[in-house]
Design an enzyme around this catalytic site. Sequence first.
Site, PDB file in Angstrom:
ATOM      1  N   ASP A 284      -6.889   0.961  -2.460  1.00 35.96           N
ATOM      2  CA  ASP A 284      -5.206   1.385  -3.142  1.00 35.96           C
ATOM      3  C   ASP A 284      -6.723   1.727  -4.588  1.00 35.96           C
ATOM      4  O   ASP A 284      -6.533   1.998  -5.366  1.00 35.96           O
ATOM      5  CB  ASP A 284      -4.225   0.830  -3.780  1.00 35.96           C
ATOM      6  CG  ASP A 284      -3.701   0.986  -2.187  1.00 35.96           C
ATOM      7  OD1 ASP A 284      -3.136   2.320  -2.185  1.00 35.96           O
ATOM      8  OD2 ASP A 284      -2.574   0.429  -1.769  1.00 35.96           O
TER       9      ASP A 284
ATOM     10  N   HIS B  85       3.389  -1.455  -0.289  1.00 33.89           N
ATOM     11  CA  HIS B  85       1.899  -0.644   0.286  1.00 33.89           C
ATOM     12  C   HIS B  85       2.121   0.168  -0.677  1.00 33.89           C
ATOM     13  O   HIS B  85       0.536  -0.006  -1.486  1.00 33.89           O
ATOM     14  CB  HIS B  85       3.121  -0.535   1.143  1.00 33.89           C
ATOM     15  CG  HIS B  85       2.980   0.627   2.740  1.00 33.89           C
ATOM     16  ND1 HIS B  85       1.682   0.713   3.134  1.00 33.89           N
ATOM     17  CD2 HIS B  85       3.604   1.267   3.031  1.00 33.89           C
ATOM     18  CE1 HIS B  85       1.754   1.605   3.323  1.00 33.89           C
ATOM     19  NE2 HIS B  85       2.927   1.614   4.177  1.00 33.89           N
TER      20      HIS B  85
ATOM     21  N   HIS C 236      -4.445  -7.749   1.752  1.00 35.46           N
ATOM     22  CA  HIS C 236      -4.081  -6.777   2.883  1.00 35.46           C
ATOM     23  C   HIS C 236      -3.535  -8.651   3.984  1.00 35.46           C
ATOM     24  O   HIS C 236      -4.042  -9.266   4.261  1.00 35.46           O
ATOM     25  CB  HIS C 236      -4.868  -6.502   3.160  1.00 35.46           C
ATOM     26  CG  HIS C 236      -4.814  -5.307   4.060  1.00 35.46           C
ATOM     27  ND1 HIS C 236      -3.990  -5.015   5.383  1.00 35.46           N
ATOM     28  CD2 HIS C 236      -4.316  -3.896   3.757  1.00 35.46           C
ATOM     29  CE1 HIS C 236      -3.873  -3.949   5.854  1.00 35.46           C
ATOM     30  NE2 HIS C 236      -3.937  -3.153   5.356  1.00 35.46           N
TER      31      HIS C 236
HETATM   32  N1  CMC Z   1      -3.330 -10.605  -6.035  1.00 35.95           N
HETATM   33  C1  CMC Z   1      -2.929 -12.061  -6.279  1.00 35.95           C
HETATM   34  N2  CMC Z   1      -2.384 -13.005  -5.566  1.00 35.95           N
HETATM   35  C2  CMC Z   1      -2.113 -12.468  -3.948  1.00 35.95           C
HETATM   36  C3  CMC Z   1      -2.463 -11.621  -4.186  1.00 35.95           C
HETATM   37  C4  CMC Z   1      -2.826 -10.402  -5.059  1.00 35.95           C
HETATM   38  N3  CMC Z   1      -2.677  -8.389  -4.642  1.00 35.95           N
HETATM   39  N4  CMC Z   1      -2.346 -11.354  -2.421  1.00 35.95           N
HETATM   40  C5  CMC Z   1      -2.007 -11.897  -1.766  1.00 35.95           C
HETATM   41  N5  CMC Z   1      -2.141 -12.919  -2.997  1.00 35.95           N
HETATM   42  C6  CMC Z   1      -2.127 -14.686  -2.888  1.00 35.95           C
HETATM   43  C7  CMC Z   1      -0.510 -14.520  -2.777  1.00 35.95           C
HETATM   44  O1  CMC Z   1      -0.136 -15.292  -4.019  1.00 35.95           O
HETATM   45  C8  CMC Z   1      -0.389 -15.910  -1.375  1.00 35.95           C
HETATM   46  O2  CMC Z   1      -1.154 -16.779  -2.249  1.00 35.95           O
HETATM   47  P1  CMC Z   1      -0.313 -18.017  -2.015  1.00 35.95           P
HETATM   48  O3  CMC Z   1      -0.473 -19.079  -0.343  1.00 35.95           O
HETATM   49  O4  CMC Z   1      -0.878 -19.220  -2.914  1.00 35.95           O
HETATM   50  O5  CMC Z   1       1.043 -18.068  -2.066  1.00 35.95           O
HETATM   51  C9  CMC Z   1      -1.070 -15.793  -0.775  1.00 35.95           C
HETATM   52  O6  CMC Z   1      -2.492 -14.245  -1.228  1.00 35.95           O
HETATM   53  C10 CMC Z   1      -0.822 -14.763   0.428  1.00 35.95           C
HETATM   54  O7  CMC Z   1      -0.439 -13.650  -0.065  1.00 35.95           O
HETATM   55  P2  CMC Z   1       0.488 -12.880   0.810  1.00 35.95           P
HETATM   56  O8  CMC Z   1       1.387 -12.188  -0.114  1.00 35.95           O
HETATM   57  O9  CMC Z   1       1.980 -13.900   1.385  1.00 35.95           O
HETATM   58  O10 CMC Z   1       0.456 -11.965   1.726  1.00 35.95           O
HETATM   59  P3  CMC Z   1       0.895 -10.586   2.356  1.00 35.95           P
HETATM   60  O11 CMC Z   1       0.225 -10.753   4.032  1.00 35.95           O
HETATM   61  O12 CMC Z   1       1.881 -10.772   3.034  1.00 35.95           O
HETATM   62  O13 CMC Z   1       0.403  -9.928   1.651  1.00 35.95           O
HETATM   63  C11 CMC Z   1       0.313  -7.829   0.578  1.00 35.95           C
HETATM   64  C12 CMC Z   1      -0.609  -8.039   1.135  1.00 35.95           C
HETATM   65  C13 CMC Z   1      -0.354  -6.575   0.346  1.00 35.95           C
HETATM   66  C14 CMC Z   1       1.651  -7.645   0.582  1.00 35.95           C
HETATM   67  C15 CMC Z   1      -0.417  -8.485  -0.467  1.00 35.95           C
HETATM   68  O14 CMC Z   1      -1.602  -8.868  -0.854  1.00 35.95           O
HETATM   69  C16 CMC Z   1      -0.031  -7.614  -1.487  1.00 35.95           C
HETATM   70  O15 CMC Z   1       1.076  -7.751  -2.366  1.00 35.95           O
HETATM   71  N6  CMC Z   1      -0.614  -7.350  -2.608  1.00 35.95           N
HETATM   72  C17 CMC Z   1      -0.530  -6.474  -3.625  1.00 35.95           C
HETATM   73  C18 CMC Z   1       0.286  -4.833  -3.383  1.00 35.95           C
HETATM   74  C19 CMC Z   1      -0.980  -4.150  -2.761  1.00 35.95           C
HETATM   75  O16 CMC Z   1      -2.341  -4.164  -3.298  1.00 35.95           O
HETATM   76  N7  CMC Z   1      -1.050  -3.405  -1.600  1.00 35.95           N
HETATM   77  C20 CMC Z   1      -1.198  -2.380  -1.333  1.00 35.95           C
HETATM   78  C21 CMC Z   1      -1.574  -2.689   0.335  1.00 35.95           C
HETATM   79  S1  CMC Z   1      -2.622  -1.683   1.690  1.00 35.95           S
HETATM   80  C22 CMC Z   1      -2.543  -0.328   1.172  1.00 35.95           C
HETATM   81  C23 CMC Z   1      -1.390  -0.060   1.171  1.00 35.95           C
HETATM   82  O17 CMC Z   1      -0.852  -0.048   3.110  1.00 35.95           O
HETATM   83  O18 CMC Z   1      -0.845   1.261   1.162  1.00 35.95           O
END
Ligand code: CMC
Length: 389
Positions: free
Chosen positions: A326, A233, A272
Amino acid sequence: MPKICKVTDKLGRTFEYNEGLEGVIATSSEICFIDGEKGKLLYRGIPIEQLAEHSTFEETSFFLLYGHLPSRDELEAYESRLKSYRPITGEILEFARKLGSLAKPMHLLRTIVSAAGVFDPDADNNSIERNAARAEELIALFPTIVAALQRLQQGKEPIAPNPDLGHAANFLYMLNGEQPNDYAARVFDICLILHAEHGFNASTFTARAVISTLTDMYSAVTAAIGSLKGPLHGGANEGVMHLLNEIGEIERTEEVVLEKLRTKTKIMGFGHRVYKALDPRAKILMQFSEKLAQLTGNEKYYNISKKVEEIMAREVGAKGIYPNVDFFSASVYHYLGIDTSLFTPIFAVSRVSGWTAHVLEQLHNNRLLRPRAVYLGEFDRSYIPMSER
Ligand code: CMC
């Protein structure tokens, strides 16, 4: 599409649920609209681009709390109330001094906001008037607390708020005692507008779940800070800066990013839960990052950021993974001379306006937020006395 989990419990009953509550509607709200497919964000109906261009954080936070754009008189009165709430009381300052050098800023901020509830004898008064005033107090206090903590950690005395400055400029002033130039103050003001609100994100949902028990606003906001701190987050903005520093030279970008993707390490600032297109806030922040890179004559962080963006678009863009708020905020804050350890606390300085607006909305028509989990444990077990285990 939400990840649907299908599970069968030990009684043979099958259940389906959306993992991570993806796409689940928990309640209704009039505060924020997000179209993740089109990359659209509205605060109470107004596009974020318009607020970023024309509004100030003070006006936007009023709008979030009270649901209408303030008249000139209302805005002036609100700004002057915020200014009067800025100074931290002796008790809170003493507490901050005791904790000052012990922990990281988000732990400290969470603990001090919790302590503010201890020092407020009226903390459990959940009347609309008191909670509206408390929301304003917290919005005004957060910058003073964060700046004071930073100063204390550096072994310096906190700087008193300057009532001649607006909310954003005053925060930058309290960090080092220097009045920021108009451009820096305006960029920071826009950063605060962009981070102020974002629907049912994890920390806002946390705040609403906590206040739905009819506890108090300090408890809800304290819990929200704990949620925001996580690297999935708000903590991601600090992670972005660490990534940019780890890459160090633009020539290393490809190697570092590809290695992280190969080992399934998340690239901070990308992806996201709701946006599957470019986050509109990232678009605005990218422009400020570029401009500040030129103005400071230090284009390295902007150039590396653009290179990371290009590689990610090529490698995972088809999965809908784009920069989120971010990603470019990291280089913007860096160019503004802000220490990396303050990036997530600054997110809280802004988002406290969204949290408190949601707390007020939740209380307006409250029903306890209390979901369920599928029980996959055992059913037929008996207690075994200690001597027989
Ligand atoms: N880098 C590489 N791969 C990613 C990323 C990333 N940042 N985000 C998602 N993926 C891939 C993930 O590995 C998965 O791939 P596969 O289907 O092949 O296993 C797929 O995309 C779906 O990912 P997920 O983690 O299941 O998606 P989610 O909706 O649960 O996660 C998230 C959303 C924001 C937690 C995730 O994108 C993430 O961890 N991002 C990095 C941390 C980040 O930047 N957080 C800030 C979010 S926005 C602002 C805020 O809230 O602060």
